[in-house]
Design an enzyme around this catalytic site. Sequence first.
Site, short mmCIF file in Angstrom:
data_model
loop_
_atom_site.label_atom_id
_atom_site.label_comp_id
_atom_site.label_asym_id
_atom_site.label_seq_id
_atom_site.Cartn_x
_atom_site.Cartn_y
_atom_site.Cartn_z
N ASP A 139 0.80 -0.98 0.00
CA ASP A 139 0.03 -0.06 0.07
C ASP A 139 0.78 1.26 0.06
OD1 ASP A 139 -1.70 -2.15 0.85
OD2 ASP A 139 -3.04 -0.86 1.79
N LYS A 202 -7.28 2.88 -3.23
CA LYS A 202 -7.54 3.05 -1.74
C LYS A 202 -7.87 4.48 -1.53
CE LYS A 202 -5.25 1.96 2.80
NZ LYS A 202 -4.06 1.33 3.20
N LYS A 238 -10.50 -0.17 -1.86
CA LYS A 238 -10.28 -0.20 -0.51
C LYS A 238 -10.66 1.04 0.05
CE LYS A 238 -6.58 -1.43 2.75
NZ LYS A 238 -5.36 -1.78 3.12
#
Length: 299
Positions: A139, A202, A238
């Site tokens: 991430d 995300k 996400k």
Amino acid sequence: MKKNILEILKTYNLELNDQEVANQVKEIIASDYDSLYSVENLKKNFSLIDLTTLNSTDTHERAKSFADNVNNFRNDFDMPNVAAICVYPYQVPTLNENLKAEGVNIASVAGVFPSSQSYIEVKALECKMAVEKGADEIDIVISIGAFLAGDYQTVFNEIVAQKEACGKGHLKVILETGELKTATNIRTASILAMEAGADFIKTSTGKVPVNATLEAAHIMTQAIAEYHEKTGRMVGFKPAGGISTAKDAIEFYSISNRNLGEKWLNNEYLRIGASSLANNLLTEIHKIETGEEKTITYF
């Protein structure tokens, strides 16, 4: 030859009206939330969780404790496990050594999380090292300052470089939507990240004042659907940051359900970044199934 992201962005309609987005979100929640609030969907949302600890006080013992609890989870609960455990890179070897639960991935933040304020060589190396130490997923955060300054090519090139550095690892690209402010910025960043090779987009780091919002989720999932229609490639979504209650989870699930549909409603393409949500979902599931008010603190 490097792609010119400015030319690519011209092929999309990037302009959005913030109030229209807010109105659309209200309509989706009013229409879909009640029908989706069920034990089945609460359990499904639990299976979407990236169980996260990203504190400066984290230790190898804490990472091992997370792994131990996830390893034992199916012995104590008759429901699917979480999707992944997400930690800082330094804790990845501890998870790699101790996490044994089938189907649970190791995720690591990298790329100088959460600020992304460093040299691209440093960011890429951190991604590469985290994967080499055992991370399945990485991430990263976009260079928000560069994006807000309109330097989209730098943001694009840095994502491309970090995606390449990840090798076999999946790359989740954090837009930090609370800092992007406008619907048009969030849509632009979504398209840019996907065009750069993001496997997931995300919302947030959880480290800024405004984190995941339903409006950002709506914009991002619509962008994912359009990108898929245009390219045929499925990109995951996400939401993360501030999602802590069963109500929160089902609201975000409602947005994904409406905009993306059944193909995305699994942990291959949908995740939730969370820490307290896991225990709160277990508490709510227990209450609905047994009628007993009991706070569960498993993690």
